[in-house]
Scaffold this motif. Structure first.
Motif, mmCIF file in Angstrom:
data_model
loop_
_atom_site.group_PDB
_atom_site.id
_atom_site.type_symbol
_atom_site.label_atom_id
_atom_site.label_comp_id
_atom_site.label_asym_id
_atom_site.label_seq_id
_atom_site.Cartn_x
_atom_site.Cartn_y
_atom_site.Cartn_z
ATOM 1 N N HIS A 129 -20.683 0.282 4.844
ATOM 2 C CA HIS A 129 -19.861 0.265 3.625
ATOM 3 C C HIS A 129 -19.964 1.596 2.889
ATOM 4 C CE1 HIS A 129 -18.477 -3.847 3.802
ATOM 5 N NE2 HIS A 129 -19.730 -4.307 3.964
ATOM 6 N N ARG A 130 -21.170 2.142 2.823
ATOM 7 C CA ARG A 130 -21.355 3.438 2.149
ATOM 8 C C ARG A 130 -20.632 4.553 2.896
ATOM 9 N NH1 ARG A 130 -27.357 1.834 1.285
ATOM 10 N NH2 ARG A 130 -27.245 0.869 -0.760
ATOM 11 N N ILE A 131 -20.695 4.531 4.223
ATOM 12 C CA ILE A 131 -19.998 5.550 5.016
ATOM 13 C C ILE A 131 -18.487 5.429 4.825
ATOM 14 C CG2 ILE A 131 -19.473 6.263 7.386
ATOM 15 C CD1 ILE A 131 -22.412 5.615 8.067
ATOM 16 N N ASP A 132 -17.977 4.204 4.821
ATOM 17 C CA ASP A 132 -16.538 4.006 4.598
ATOM 18 C C ASP A 132 -16.124 4.539 3.226
ATOM 19 O OD1 ASP A 132 -16.356 2.830 7.078
ATOM 20 O OD2 ASP A 132 -16.412 0.760 6.307
ATOM 21 N N GLU A 133 -16.955 4.284 2.217
ATOM 22 C CA GLU A 133 -16.659 4.785 0.867
ATOM 23 C C GLU A 133 -16.694 6.308 0.835
ATOM 24 O OE1 GLU A 133 -15.782 4.745 -3.208
ATOM 25 O OE2 GLU A 133 -15.566 3.200 -1.674
ATOM 26 N N LEU A 134 -17.639 6.910 1.537
ATOM 27 C CA LEU A 134 -17.732 8.371 1.598
ATOM 28 C C LEU A 134 -16.490 8.970 2.263
ATOM 29 C CD1 LEU A 134 -19.364 10.985 1.207
ATOM 30 C CD2 LEU A 134 -20.420 10.518 3.431
ATOM 31 N N VAL A 135 -16.048 8.379 3.368
ATOM 32 C CA VAL A 135 -14.862 8.868 4.070
ATOM 33 C C VAL A 135 -13.640 8.756 3.165
ATOM 34 C CG1 VAL A 135 -13.305 8.383 6.012
ATOM 35 C CG2 VAL A 135 -15.773 8.427 6.379
ATOM 36 N N ARG A 136 -13.534 7.671 2.429
ATOM 37 C CA ARG A 136 -12.405 7.478 1.514
ATOM 38 C C ARG A 136 -12.409 8.542 0.423
ATOM 39 N NH1 ARG A 136 -11.271 5.269 -3.239
ATOM 40 N NH2 ARG A 136 -13.392 4.593 -3.662
ATOM 41 N N ARG A 137 -13.586 8.806 -0.133
ATOM 42 C CA ARG A 137 -13.659 9.796 -1.224
ATOM 43 C C ARG A 137 -13.415 11.215 -0.724
ATOM 44 N NH1 ARG A 137 -17.737 8.045 -5.928
ATOM 45 N NH2 ARG A 137 -17.156 5.852 -6.003
ATOM 46 N N VAL A 138 -13.874 11.526 0.488
ATOM 47 C CA VAL A 138 -13.603 12.853 1.052
ATOM 48 C C VAL A 138 -12.098 13.025 1.270
ATOM 49 C CG1 VAL A 138 -13.904 14.298 3.113
ATOM 50 C CG2 VAL A 138 -15.883 13.197 2.077
ATOM 51 N N GLY A 139 -11.433 11.975 1.717
ATOM 52 C CA GLY A 139 -9.982 12.038 1.876
ATOM 53 C C GLY A 139 -9.281 12.289 0.555
ATOM 54 N N GLN A 140 -9.736 11.623 -0.500
ATOM 55 C CA GLN A 140 -9.153 11.848 -1.823
ATOM 56 C C GLN A 140 -9.398 13.286 -2.276
ATOM 57 O OE1 GLN A 140 -11.127 8.839 -4.156
ATOM 58 N NE2 GLN A 140 -9.481 7.333 -3.861
ATOM 59 N N GLU A 181 -28.216 -6.541 7.785
ATOM 60 C CA GLU A 181 -27.729 -6.318 6.417
ATOM 61 C C GLU A 181 -27.806 -4.841 6.056
ATOM 62 O OE1 GLU A 181 -30.349 -8.970 4.404
ATOM 63 O OE2 GLU A 181 -28.871 -10.590 4.331
ATOM 64 N N ASP A 182 -28.878 -4.166 6.492
ATOM 65 C CA ASP A 182 -28.999 -2.726 6.247
ATOM 66 C C ASP A 182 -27.870 -1.959 6.925
ATOM 67 O OD1 ASP A 182 -31.285 -3.074 4.749
ATOM 68 O OD2 ASP A 182 -32.668 -2.567 6.389
ATOM 69 N N LEU A 183 -27.569 -2.297 8.173
ATOM 70 C CA LEU A 183 -26.496 -1.624 8.891
ATOM 71 C C LEU A 183 -25.143 -1.871 8.236
ATOM 72 C CD1 LEU A 183 -27.555 -2.273 12.599
ATOM 73 C CD2 LEU A 183 -27.626 -0.112 11.354
ATOM 74 N N THR A 184 -24.918 -3.073 7.759
ATOM 75 C CA THR A 184 -23.661 -3.394 7.082
ATOM 76 C C THR A 184 -23.533 -2.610 5.777
ATOM 77 O OG1 THR A 184 -23.702 -5.619 8.038
ATOM 78 C CG2 THR A 184 -22.262 -5.263 6.148
ATOM 79 N N ALA A 185 -24.616 -2.525 5.021
ATOM 80 C CA ALA A 185 -24.596 -1.773 3.763
ATOM 81 C C ALA A 185 -24.349 -0.290 4.024
ATOM 82 C CB ALA A 185 -25.910 -1.980 3.018
ATOM 83 N N MET A 186 -24.978 0.258 5.080
ATOM 84 C CA MET A 186 -24.763 1.669 5.412
ATOM 85 C C MET A 186 -23.323 1.912 5.848
ATOM 86 S SD MET A 186 -28.452 2.852 7.072
ATOM 87 C CE MET A 186 -27.738 3.355 8.534
#
Length: 79
Positions: free
Chosen positions: A12-23, A5-10
């Motif tokens: 998701h956070r990394i995916d969100e970070l990559v998305r925001r950096v792209g924006q 669960e910790d790895l899955t949550a991390m």
């Protein structure tokens, strides 16, 4: 939380970070006027302009009222 669960949550956070950096990159490109699809490459810097210093001696009248640094005035002895 389990390790999975910790790895899955991390992830998701990394995916969100990559998305925001792209924006953020798209926003910066738009502010620079490059458009959304242009790559953000740094502008090449040109060579600085070279200044030629002549070999002729300076005019001695430029130095008539100056002191020699560290030696005092011309008409006096150094301490």
């Amino acid at each position: 939380m389990s390790q999975q669960e910790d790895l899955t949550a991390m992830q998701h956070r990394i995916d969100e970070l990559v998305r925001r950096v792209g924006q953020l990159e798209q926003t910066v490109d738009q502010l620079r006027g490059a458009g959304p699809a242009a790559p953000s490459a740094p502008k090449p810097q040109g060579r600085p302009e070279l200044v030629t210093i002549p070999d002729t001696p300076y005019d001695n009248t430029l130095w008539t009222d100056s002191d020699d640094e560290g030696l005092g005035a011309r008409d006096r002895h150094a301490p």
